[in-house]
Motif scaffolding. Structure first.
Motif, PDB file in Angstrom:
ATOM      1  N   UNK A 474      72.266 -55.679  -0.537  1.00  0.00           N
ATOM      2  CA  UNK A 474      73.376 -54.729  -0.465  1.00  0.00           C
ATOM      3  C   UNK A 474      73.477 -53.837  -1.697  1.00  0.00           C
ATOM      4  N   UNK A 475      72.615 -54.066  -2.680  1.00  0.00           N
ATOM      5  CA  UNK A 475      72.783 -53.353  -3.948  1.00  0.00           C
ATOM      6  C   UNK A 475      72.648 -51.841  -3.804  1.00  0.00           C
ATOM      7  N   UNK A 476      71.612 -51.397  -3.117  1.00  0.00           N
ATOM      8  CA  UNK A 476      71.377 -49.952  -3.063  1.00  0.00           C
ATOM      9  C   UNK A 476      72.496 -49.230  -2.318  1.00  0.00           C
ATOM     10  N   UNK A 477      73.096 -49.876  -1.311  1.00  0.00           N
ATOM     11  CA  UNK A 477      74.228 -49.259  -0.613  1.00  0.00           C
ATOM     12  C   UNK A 477      75.411 -49.092  -1.564  1.00  0.00           C
ATOM     13  N   UNK A 478      75.588 -50.078  -2.428  1.00  0.00           N
ATOM     14  CA  UNK A 478      76.657 -50.013  -3.422  1.00  0.00           C
ATOM     15  C   UNK A 478      76.405 -48.862  -4.404  1.00  0.00           C
ATOM     16  N   UNK A 479      75.157 -48.724  -4.836  1.00  0.00           N
ATOM     17  CA  UNK A 479      74.809 -47.658  -5.782  1.00  0.00           C
ATOM     18  C   UNK A 479      74.958 -46.288  -5.127  1.00  0.00           C
ATOM     19  N   UNK A 480      74.497 -46.152  -3.893  1.00  0.00           N
ATOM     20  CA  UNK A 480      74.629 -44.875  -3.196  1.00  0.00           C
ATOM     21  C   UNK A 480      76.096 -44.471  -3.063  1.00  0.00           C
ATOM     22  N   UNK A 481      76.954 -45.421  -2.728  1.00  0.00           N
ATOM     23  CA  UNK A 481      78.390 -45.122  -2.608  1.00  0.00           C
ATOM     24  C   UNK A 481      78.961 -44.724  -3.964  1.00  0.00           C
ATOM     25  N   UNK A 482      78.493 -45.401  -5.024  1.00  0.00           N
ATOM     26  CA  UNK A 482      78.956 -45.095  -6.379  1.00  0.00           C
ATOM     27  C   UNK A 482      78.582 -43.669  -6.784  1.00  0.00           C
ATOM     28  N   UNK A 483      77.322 -43.296  -6.574  1.00  0.00           N
ATOM     29  CA  UNK A 483      76.868 -41.955  -6.965  1.00  0.00           C
ATOM     30  C   UNK A 483      77.505 -40.895  -6.074  1.00  0.00           C
ATOM     31  N   UNK A 484      77.566 -41.172  -4.799  1.00  0.00           N
ATOM     32  CA  UNK A 484      78.155 -40.208  -3.860  1.00  0.00           C
ATOM     33  C   UNK A 484      79.604 -39.886  -4.239  1.00  0.00           C
ATOM     34  N   UNK A 485      80.302 -40.869  -4.810  1.00  0.00           N
ATOM     35  CA  UNK A 485      81.697 -40.669  -5.214  1.00  0.00           C
ATOM     36  C   UNK A 485      81.826 -39.963  -6.558  1.00  0.00           C
ATOM     37  N   UNK A 486      80.692 -39.683  -7.220  1.00  0.00           N
ATOM     38  CA  UNK A 486      80.731 -38.941  -8.477  1.00  0.00           C
ATOM     39  C   UNK A 486      80.163 -39.674  -9.673  1.00  0.00           C
ATOM     40  N   UNK A 487      79.634 -40.893  -9.484  1.00  0.00           N
ATOM     41  CA  UNK A 487      79.084 -41.655 -10.596  1.00  0.00           C
ATOM     42  C   UNK A 487      77.742 -41.132 -11.057  1.00  0.00           C
ATOM     43  N   UNK A 488      77.386 -41.475 -12.284  1.00  0.00           N
ATOM     44  CA  UNK A 488      76.084 -41.126 -12.857  1.00  0.00           C
ATOM     45  C   UNK A 488      75.276 -42.413 -12.984  1.00  0.00           C
ATOM     46  N   UNK A 489      74.070 -42.400 -12.421  1.00  0.00           N
ATOM     47  CA  UNK A 489      73.231 -43.598 -12.352  1.00  0.00           C
ATOM     48  C   UNK A 489      71.876 -43.299 -12.972  1.00  0.00           C
ATOM     49  N   UNK A 490      71.426 -44.194 -13.849  1.00  0.00           N
ATOM     50  CA  UNK A 490      70.113 -44.075 -14.485  1.00  0.00           C
ATOM     51  C   UNK A 490      69.323 -45.340 -14.184  1.00  0.00           C
ATOM     52  N   UNK A 491      68.133 -45.177 -13.625  1.00  0.00           N
ATOM     53  CA  UNK A 491      67.247 -46.323 -13.462  1.00  0.00           C
ATOM     54  C   UNK A 491      65.842 -45.915 -13.903  1.00  0.00           C
ATOM     55  N   UNK A 492      64.905 -46.865 -13.864  1.00  0.00           N
ATOM     56  CA  UNK A 492      63.642 -46.634 -14.569  1.00  0.00           C
ATOM     57  C   UNK A 492      62.435 -47.159 -13.804  1.00  0.00           C
ATOM     58  N   UNK A 493      61.275 -46.909 -14.430  1.00  0.00           N
ATOM     59  CA  UNK A 493      60.000 -47.488 -14.055  1.00  0.00           C
ATOM     60  C   UNK A 493      60.152 -48.945 -13.642  1.00  0.00           C
ATOM     61  N   UNK A 494      59.269 -49.348 -12.700  1.00  0.00           N
ATOM     62  CA  UNK A 494      59.167 -50.755 -12.269  1.00  0.00           C
ATOM     63  C   UNK A 494      60.487 -51.258 -11.713  1.00  0.00           C
ATOM     64  N   UNK A 495      61.126 -50.419 -10.877  1.00  0.00           N
ATOM     65  CA  UNK A 495      62.383 -50.789 -10.230  1.00  0.00           C
ATOM     66  C   UNK A 495      62.247 -50.661  -8.718  1.00  0.00           C
ATOM     67  N   UNK A 496      63.038 -51.460  -7.994  1.00  0.00           N
ATOM     68  CA  UNK A 496      63.035 -51.396  -6.535  1.00  0.00           C
ATOM     69  C   UNK A 496      61.712 -51.785  -5.913  1.00  0.00           C
ATOM     70  N   UNK A 497      61.015 -52.739  -6.521  1.00  0.00           N
ATOM     71  CA  UNK A 497      59.652 -53.091  -6.080  1.00  0.00           C
ATOM     72  C   UNK A 497      59.665 -54.208  -5.035  1.00  0.00           C
ATOM     73  N   UNK A 498      60.547 -55.221  -5.229  1.00  0.00           N
ATOM     74  CA  UNK A 498      60.546 -56.371  -4.322  1.00  0.00           C
ATOM     75  C   UNK A 498      61.964 -56.653  -3.822  1.00  0.00           C
ATOM     76  N   UNK A 499      62.021 -57.439  -2.720  1.00  0.00           N
ATOM     77  CA  UNK A 499      63.317 -57.816  -2.155  1.00  0.00           C
ATOM     78  C   UNK A 499      63.759 -59.166  -2.711  1.00  0.00           C
ATOM     79  N   UNK A 500      64.788 -59.759  -2.115  1.00  0.00           N
ATOM     80  CA  UNK A 500      65.384 -60.984  -2.647  1.00  0.00           C
ATOM     81  C   UNK A 500      64.482 -62.203  -2.554  1.00  0.00           C
ATOM     82  N   UNK A 501      63.457 -62.175  -1.702  1.00  0.00           N
ATOM     83  CA  UNK A 501      62.523 -63.297  -1.659  1.00  0.00           C
ATOM     84  C   UNK A 501      61.203 -62.954  -2.343  1.00  0.00           C
ATOM     85  N   UNK A 502      61.236 -61.897  -3.145  1.00  0.00           N
ATOM     86  CA  UNK A 502      60.086 -61.481  -3.949  1.00  0.00           C
ATOM     87  C   UNK A 502      58.939 -60.937  -3.105  1.00  0.00           C
ATOM     88  N   UNK A 503      59.277 -60.325  -1.940  1.00  0.00           N
ATOM     89  CA  UNK A 503      58.278 -59.624  -1.138  1.00  0.00           C
ATOM     90  C   UNK A 503      58.347 -58.142  -1.452  1.00  0.00           C
TER      91      UNK A 503
END
Length: 677
Positions: A474-503
């Motif tokens: 559910x994390x990315x949905x939370x982040x999208x709602x945060x940014x859509x509402x006006x938040x500023x989000x910074x993320x980096x290299x080697x992110x969003x690579x695997x899911x909760x079971x490490x796939x």
């Protein structure tokens, strides 16, 4: 959750007290009380390693000596944090019930001794613990001198991975997996066990990770770490339930610094008060700033768990005995590091330990009372100085707390997954990456909360998520709602690579739509393939991690200047709803982060605690009151020399009552506690 509050006699000052070591010397208790008064001590922790004294034989409890000590302390204005003594087991226990001892990953059972050498699944251990905790609760749960339950001590300490691999734990692990996955098909898919033909066809085939067996399935390793943390948390939960049977006192357990095995973010949900043991390695680097940043990060994390003040349950007034080189804190450093804790949200300065032991492994660990038993030595005098100032500050500080508008995401499950990734570089250090980003805010005097992916984001103007390799569902949905509402989000290299079971995610990564790009590949550079990248008018050195990305809706803010990825984006920006998402595709140095994050901070309209320019090595923290006039500022100089700075406004030094304005000199390791006049 409704957290119970401590009945605070003021900002707590004192520490671990182990009178069991001196029961043959009743004169020492009287002398300790005299010295505690001289040091302005109002709080001690008792009973931490007392099991053999409280229950010298199975079922035989003797609490009279403990009650006498609690009474004498209380009569002298000193309150007690009463511990449950499960940090170390008595020898009668391990002799009669050897199954309570841990078994290591090779299947070899530990011998008696050390700390936390118990199986957290053991029914015998849980029952013996429950009975003793109930007796303590019944005897002391309503004692006016006891203000806090101190549950065990540094759970998982000494045996650094905290885990037990005995057969009882194997059965509990399989039960845990059945509850989570329901079917073996679901488990096999989640763990990708078809790799190397290791598909499980019976639950009994599953065993904890071991170098003698299966330790290459990352899903297995990740779930084992979750299980260990949750199982030990459940042990703690049973202790809490026992002590609260006859008592409504708040509870805590002392956490440790950067302790990977236990997901403290989840543990925080069980506790009324967060506490931790702070042992930075001062004076071990070229200057004190990296260590100051390290300690500040941990204080911020402890405060961020509940967004309220915490307790620094342990620190050393002088030195430790377990580092490679155990140097003493230089004059002034104990004062500064203690005030740093208060500045960042602690309501206590507590030490390990009050009086030095005569023998065993910690006989040379720092203490307020040294082997010379003198109140005239430097360490004792500095502790007394701190205690006196804390007494004066209590009324202004206890009703305040730091309020951050910036959050940095630090997540245990991401940490665990990164440690097993077997990719990019084995030298990669997640905590070092986090500290690099955090340091920019520290140097600017900006309050930061350190939070997990599970926490709410909407309270923040800026969220920074370095190397968030694992993305929870559910994390990315939370982040999208945060940014859509006006938040500023910074993320980096080697992110969003695997899911909760490490796939690994197949196709689009979950955050690419938010970022307006796709990640094509990641390279690990070296000295033979140097690279640089641009940002605004500057050129910066590229670190070893360098991603190649393709833009969709994002726009480039900087590009690579060399190697095969020349002219491809290194830094990007994407508008999303009312907010923006930034991506740092290259591992940068601190020089770039100061420039880049400085721009992002300005765009997010994040205000520093002071408008004044802070010299190198100087930072400022602010504990906010109900009204602006109640705000308390802590101006801290971590330089090994005095520095000059200019104050734009007029302040009152809350210790000396001096008026501060214009040009001032901050002395070596000085902390000025002040309010705007």
């Amino acid at each position: 959750m409704e957290y119970k509050k401590i009945n605070m006699p003021g900002l707590l000052h004192g520490g671990d007290y182990n009178p069991e070591q001196w029961l043959d010397r009743p004169d020492i208790l009287e002398e300790d009380i005299r010295l505690m008064k001289l040091a302005h001590v109002n709080n001690v922790s008792l009973g931490i390693f007392s099991w053999a004294f409280l229950e010298p034989e199975e079922g035989k409890y003797q609490f009279d000596y403990l009650e006498e000590i609690i009474n004498r302390l209380y009569d002298n204005g000193i309150y007690t944090n009463l511990a449950t003594p499960t940090g170390a087991m008595p020898n009668w226990m391990t002799q009669k019930y050897p199954e309570v001892m841990q078994t290591d990953e090779n299947g070899i059972q530990n011998l008696p001794g050390k700390r936390h050498n118990f199986c957290y699944t053991s029914a015998v251990m849980r029952e013996k613990t429950r009975k003793l905790d109930l007796k303590l609760s019944e005897r002391f749960g309503k004692h006016p001198g006891v203000i806090l339950w101190h549950i065990s001590n540094e759970y998982g300490g000494n045996f650094r991975d905290a885990s037990c691999h005995c057969e009882e734990c194997q059965k509990a692990f399989r039960k845990w997996l059945k509850k989570k996955y329901k079917t073996l098909d679901a488990l096999n898919h989640a763990w990708w066990s078809a790799f190397w033909s290791h598909t499980y066809t019976d639950w009994e085939q599953i065993h904890s990770p071991s170098p003698r067996g299966e330790d290459e399935l990352h899903g297995l390793k990740l779930d084992w770490k979750r299980f260990v943390s949750e199982q030990l948390q459940d042990f703690c939960r049973e202790e809490i339930r026992a002590v609260k049977t006859y008592s409504d006192l708040p509870v805590t357990t002392n956490m440790m610094m950067y302790f990977s095995p236990l997901d403290y973010d989840k543990w925080a949900e069980e506790l009324d008060v967060i506490s931790w043991d702070s042992y930075p390695s001062w004076h071990t680097k070229e200057d004190e700033v990296p260590i100051a940043v390290w300690a500040a990060f941990m204080h911020n994390q402890m405060r961020g768990f509940q967004k309220k003040p915490f307790l620094m349950m342990e620190s050393t007034p002088s030195l430790v005995n377990w580092d490679e080189e155990n140097n003493v804190k230089r004059p002034g450093m104990n004062y500064l590091s203690s005030m740093q804790a208060i500045a960042l949200g602690s309501n206590s300065v507590l030490y390990f330990q009050w009086r030095k032991s005569r023998g065993s492994s910690e006989k040379f660990h720092g203490a307020v009372v040294d082997h010379d038993a003198s109140e005239k030595n430097r360490v004792f005098q500095e502790v007394a100085w701190i205690g006196k100032d804390l007494e004066k500050l209590s009324s202004q500080i206890l009703s305040t707390c730091n309020r951050a508008k910036v959050a940095i995401i630090m997540d245990w499950e991401n940490w665990w997954a990164l440690s097993d990734a077997q990719a990019i570089s084995r030298k990669f250090d997640y905590t070092e990456e986090l500290l690099k980003y955090y340091r920019v805010f520290w140097e600017k005097g900006i309050e930061v909360d350190i939070i997990s992916m599970d926490r709410e984001l909407l309270d923040y103007q800026l969220v920074v998520a370095p190397t968030l390799y694992l993305h929870k569902k559910e994390y990315i949905h939370k982040v999208e709602a945060y940014v859509e509402a006006g938040g500023i989000y910074v993320t980096t290299y080697w992110s969003g690579v695997v899911n909760e079971t490490d796939l690994c995610f197949i196709g689009e990564r979950p955050h690419e739509r938010l970022l307006g790009l796709s990640v094509d590949e990641i390279d690990v550079g070296n000295e033979y393939f140097p690279n640089t990248f641009s940002y605004k008018d500057g050129v910066y050195k590229a670190g070893v991690l360098r991603e190649v990305v393709t833009l969709q809706t994002a726009k480039p803010l900087g590009t690579y200047l060399q190697d095969y990825n020349v002219n491809t984006p290194a830094i990007t920006e994407n508008a999303y709803g009312k907010g923006k998402a930034y991506y740092v595709a290259v591992q940068p140095d601190l020089e770039f982060l100061k420039e880049f994050l400085g721009d992002v901070i300005e765009e997010a309209n994040v205000e520093a605690n002071l408008t004044e320019t802070l010299p190198y090595g100087v930072t400022v923290s602010k504990r906010s009151g109900k009204e602006q006039k109640d705000d308390v500022y802590f101006l801290q100089n971590f330089n090994r020399h005095p520095v000059k700075m200019v104050l734009n406004e007029c302040y009152t030094n809350l210790i000396t009552d001096e008026i501060l304005t214009g040009s001032i000199i901050l002395q070596t390791y000085q902390c000025i506690v002040m309010q705007k006049k």
